[in-house]
Design an enzyme around this catalytic site. Structure first.
Site, PDB file in Angstrom:
ATOM      1  N   ASP A  18       3.719 -10.705  15.388  1.00  0.00           N
ATOM      2  CA  ASP A  18       2.534 -11.219  14.702  1.00  0.00           C
ATOM      3  C   ASP A  18       2.429 -12.719  14.917  1.00  0.00           C
ATOM      4  O   ASP A  18       2.917 -13.515  14.112  1.00  0.00           O
ATOM      5  CB  ASP A  18       2.619 -10.893  13.206  1.00  0.00           C
ATOM      6  CG  ASP A  18       2.515  -9.407  12.942  1.00  0.00           C
ATOM      7  OD1 ASP A  18       1.648  -8.755  13.550  1.00  0.00           O
ATOM      8  OD2 ASP A  18       3.306  -8.885  12.136  1.00  0.00           O
ATOM      9  N   LYS A  40       5.039  -4.075  18.800  1.00  0.00           N
ATOM     10  CA  LYS A  40       3.753  -3.846  18.148  1.00  0.00           C
ATOM     11  C   LYS A  40       2.914  -5.107  18.249  1.00  0.00           C
ATOM     12  O   LYS A  40       3.352  -6.193  17.852  1.00  0.00           O
ATOM     13  CB  LYS A  40       3.919  -3.461  16.677  1.00  0.00           C
ATOM     14  CG  LYS A  40       2.597  -2.947  16.106  1.00  0.00           C
ATOM     15  CD  LYS A  40       2.570  -2.951  14.607  1.00  0.00           C
ATOM     16  CE  LYS A  40       2.289  -4.317  14.072  1.00  0.00           C
ATOM     17  NZ  LYS A  40       1.251  -4.429  13.079  1.00  0.00           N
ATOM     18  N   ASP A  67      -1.971  -2.098  17.491  1.00  0.00           N
ATOM     19  CA  ASP A  67      -2.350  -1.827  16.096  1.00  0.00           C
ATOM     20  C   ASP A  67      -3.667  -2.526  15.774  1.00  0.00           C
ATOM     21  O   ASP A  67      -3.676  -3.579  15.137  1.00  0.00           O
ATOM     22  CB  ASP A  67      -1.197  -2.334  15.206  1.00  0.00           C
ATOM     23  CG  ASP A  67      -1.442  -2.129  13.723  1.00  0.00           C
ATOM     24  OD1 ASP A  67      -2.262  -1.269  13.362  1.00  0.00           O
ATOM     25  OD2 ASP A  67      -0.795  -2.826  12.926  1.00  0.00           O
ATOM     26  N   LEU A  68      -4.789  -1.944  16.237  1.00  0.00           N
ATOM     27  CA  LEU A  68      -6.091  -2.586  16.024  1.00  0.00           C
ATOM     28  C   LEU A  68      -6.945  -1.852  14.986  1.00  0.00           C
ATOM     29  O   LEU A  68      -8.041  -2.310  14.663  1.00  0.00           O
ATOM     30  CB  LEU A  68      -6.837  -2.716  17.364  1.00  0.00           C
ATOM     31  CG  LEU A  68      -6.104  -3.527  18.442  1.00  0.00           C
ATOM     32  CD1 LEU A  68      -6.931  -3.620  19.718  1.00  0.00           C
ATOM     33  CD2 LEU A  68      -5.754  -4.929  17.945  1.00  0.00           C
ATOM     34  N   LYS A  69      -6.487  -0.714  14.506  1.00  0.00           N
ATOM     35  CA  LYS A  69      -7.119  -0.004  13.370  1.00  0.00           C
ATOM     36  C   LYS A  69      -8.634   0.125  13.538  1.00  0.00           C
ATOM     37  O   LYS A  69      -9.404  -0.348  12.694  1.00  0.00           O
ATOM     38  CB  LYS A  69      -6.818  -0.724  12.055  1.00  0.00           C
ATOM     39  CG  LYS A  69      -5.335  -0.878  11.744  1.00  0.00           C
ATOM     40  CD  LYS A  69      -5.135  -1.527  10.370  1.00  0.00           C
ATOM     41  CE  LYS A  69      -3.693  -1.699   9.990  1.00  0.00           C
ATOM     42  NZ  LYS A  69      -2.970  -2.733  10.748  1.00  0.00           N
ATOM     43  N   HIS A  71     -12.395   1.281  13.341  1.00  0.00           N
ATOM     44  CA  HIS A  71     -13.179   1.934  12.278  1.00  0.00           C
ATOM     45  C   HIS A  71     -14.641   1.613  12.525  1.00  0.00           C
ATOM     46  O   HIS A  71     -15.122   0.539  12.168  1.00  0.00           O
ATOM     47  CB  HIS A  71     -12.716   1.394  10.909  1.00  0.00           C
ATOM     48  CG  HIS A  71     -13.296   2.122   9.739  1.00  0.00           C
ATOM     49  ND1 HIS A  71     -12.977   1.819   8.442  1.00  0.00           N
ATOM     50  CD2 HIS A  71     -14.173   3.158   9.656  1.00  0.00           C
ATOM     51  CE1 HIS A  71     -13.623   2.629   7.616  1.00  0.00           C
ATOM     52  NE2 HIS A  71     -14.365   3.447   8.343  1.00  0.00           N
ATOM     53  N   ASP A  72     -15.360   2.550  13.167  1.00  0.00           N
ATOM     54  CA  ASP A  72     -16.762   2.307  13.513  1.00  0.00           C
ATOM     55  C   ASP A  72     -17.410   3.667  13.776  1.00  0.00           C
ATOM     56  O   ASP A  72     -16.774   4.701  13.536  1.00  0.00           O
ATOM     57  CB  ASP A  72     -16.843   1.387  14.753  1.00  0.00           C
ATOM     58  CG  ASP A  72     -18.106   0.544  14.788  1.00  0.00           C
ATOM     59  OD1 ASP A  72     -19.201   1.102  14.547  1.00  0.00           O
ATOM     60  OD2 ASP A  72     -18.015  -0.664  15.062  1.00  0.00           O
ATOM     61  N   THR A 126      -1.662  -0.414   2.576  1.00  0.00           N
ATOM     62  CA  THR A 126      -0.649  -0.508   1.511  1.00  0.00           C
ATOM     63  C   THR A 126      -0.945  -1.663   0.556  1.00  0.00           C
ATOM     64  O   THR A 126      -0.312  -1.778  -0.492  1.00  0.00           O
ATOM     65  CB  THR A 126       0.773  -0.661   2.096  1.00  0.00           C
ATOM     66  OG1 THR A 126       0.724  -1.635   3.125  1.00  0.00           O
ATOM     67  CG2 THR A 126       1.285   0.638   2.652  1.00  0.00           C
ATOM     68  N   GLY A 216       8.881  -6.550  11.545  1.00  0.00           N
ATOM     69  CA  GLY A 216       8.450  -7.860  12.005  1.00  0.00           C
ATOM     70  C   GLY A 216       9.434  -8.939  11.619  1.00  0.00           C
ATOM     71  O   GLY A 216      10.446  -9.171  12.269  1.00  0.00           O
ATOM     72  N   ARG A 217       9.153  -9.588  10.501  1.00  0.00           N
ATOM     73  CA  ARG A 217       9.889 -10.790  10.109  1.00  0.00           C
ATOM     74  C   ARG A 217      11.406 -10.638   9.983  1.00  0.00           C
ATOM     75  O   ARG A 217      12.116 -11.607  10.287  1.00  0.00           O
ATOM     76  CB  ARG A 217       9.269 -11.362   8.826  1.00  0.00           C
ATOM     77  CG  ARG A 217       7.898 -11.985   9.098  1.00  0.00           C
ATOM     78  CD  ARG A 217       7.084 -12.147   7.851  1.00  0.00           C
ATOM     79  NE  ARG A 217       6.697 -10.860   7.300  1.00  0.00           N
ATOM     80  CZ  ARG A 217       5.989 -10.709   6.189  1.00  0.00           C
ATOM     81  NH1 ARG A 217       5.591 -11.772   5.514  1.00  0.00           N
ATOM     82  NH2 ARG A 217       5.670  -9.517   5.769  1.00  0.00           N
TER      83      ARG A 217
HETATM   84  O1  C5P Z   1       7.050  -8.761   8.966  1.00  0.00           O
HETATM   85  P1  C5P Z   1       6.936  -7.316   8.515  1.00  0.00           P
HETATM   86  O2  C5P Z   1       8.159  -6.476   8.839  1.00  0.00           O
HETATM   87  O3  C5P Z   1       6.510  -7.197   7.062  1.00  0.00           O
HETATM   88  O4  C5P Z   1       5.751  -6.753   9.422  1.00  0.00           O
HETATM   89  C1  C5P Z   1       5.192  -5.487   9.232  1.00  0.00           C
HETATM   90  C2  C5P Z   1       4.116  -5.254  10.232  1.00  0.00           C
HETATM   91  O5  C5P Z   1       3.496  -4.014   9.916  1.00  0.00           O
HETATM   92  C3  C5P Z   1       3.011  -6.302  10.252  1.00  0.00           C
HETATM   93  O6  C5P Z   1       2.539  -6.378  11.601  1.00  0.00           O
HETATM   94  C4  C5P Z   1       1.940  -5.710   9.356  1.00  0.00           C
HETATM   95  O7  C5P Z   1       0.649  -6.113   9.726  1.00  0.00           O
HETATM   96  C5  C5P Z   1       2.110  -4.219   9.632  1.00  0.00           C
HETATM   97  N1  C5P Z   1       1.656  -3.330   8.595  1.00  0.00           N
HETATM   98  C6  C5P Z   1       2.126  -3.377   7.290  1.00  0.00           C
HETATM   99  N2  C5P Z   1       1.634  -2.512   6.353  1.00  0.00           N
HETATM  100  C7  C5P Z   1       0.725  -1.607   6.699  1.00  0.00           C
HETATM  101  C8  C5P Z   1       0.252  -1.524   8.006  1.00  0.00           C
HETATM  102  C9  C5P Z   1       0.750  -2.411   8.946  1.00  0.00           C
HETATM  103  O8  C5P Z   1       2.967  -4.187   6.977  1.00  0.00           O
HETATM  104  N3  C5P Z   1       0.297  -0.743   5.794  1.00  0.00           N
END
Ligand code: C5P
Length: 241
Positions: A18, A40, A67-69, A71-72, A126, A216-217
């Protein structure tokens, strides 16, 4: 433990890059490559770098979840899905709230372009809680709505859904073993929560039936991302590939 479907990478960890910094993302992907199963790339990265940015990761040789989700209307989503599958990504996604016709149009476009690309659905973000639903005209709880939309995605032929760790067991039970569950909000013991509220450890989530763990983080913001990715892989019983 639920058996992991055969179509899932041996290492289920997809590292979420990200960032809008392409060089940083490429370097990070190269460094953690031996310890993760995929990458991702999301809206932040894609809005800055587009399809060329996705293609830049070809040399990393890792599957990409784009992951572009989408919706259209169905025709527009079909076009976007065709373009995503044409990039050779391993996973693309749409919002289940776009409805069955939209999901089927996206799926047809994906499979006719690249049968290896899996199309999954986002059910409820979420970030939404039960108290948000009445204002959106939705009855019942977030959990009920997740299940309803996951069933719609499965009936529409999609390969799986994105879900929170705490939905894994119920979805695995209700949707069967071949439905791919892609799970963000994963935190190894001791990792900072950041803005994630309801988290689960990697092994716990995998053992509950998650097919892909989006992390991610805990990797990208760790003092040593390579070590963090390696430790996560080891906790899953996976050694560097
Ligand atoms: O840094 P972290 O582990 O929280 O990153 C989670 C990744 O998953 C991010 O790219 C976030 O946008 C994505 N994501 C999420 N919750 C969702 C859908 C996608 O955290 N419901």
């Amino acid at each position: 433990m639920t058996p992991v479907p055969a179509n899932v990478p041996a290492n289920p960890v997809f590292v979420a890059l990200d960032t809008t910094d392409l060089d940083y993302a490429l370097q990070l992907a190269e460094r953690v490559r031996p310890h993760v199963g995929g990458l991702k790339l999301g809206l932040e990265f894609f809005t800055a770098h587009g399809p060329d940015g996705v293609r830049a990761f070809a040399d990393a040789g890792l599957p990409v979840f784009l992951d572009l989700k989408f919706h259209d209307i169905p025709n527009t989503v079909a076009g976007a899905c065709r373009a995503a599958a044409g990039l050779g990504v391993s996973i693309a996604n749409v919002h289940a709230q776009g409805g069955a016709a939209m999901m089927r149009a996206g799926l047809d476009a994906v499979k006719s372009t690249n049968p290896a690309t899996r199309l999954i659905a986002v059910t409820m973000l979420t970030s939404l809680s039960d108290s948000d639903l009445p204002a959106m005209g939705i009855g019942g709880s977030v959990g009920d709505q997740v299940l309803r939309l996951a069933a719609l995605a499965r009936e529409s032929g999609l390969d799986g859904v994105v879900c929170s760790a705490h939905e894994i067991e119920r979805l695995r039970r209700e949707m069967g073993r071949d439905f791919l569950l892609v799970v963000p909000g994963i935190r190894p013991a001791g990792a900072a929560l950041g803005d994630q509220q309801r988290v689960m450890g990697p092994k716990e989530a995998r053992d509950a039936g998650a097919g892909v763990l989006v992390i991610g983080r805990p990797i990208t913001a760790a003092p040593d991302p390579v070590l963090a990715a390696r430790d996560i892989a080891q906790s899953l019983g996976i050694s560097a590939g």
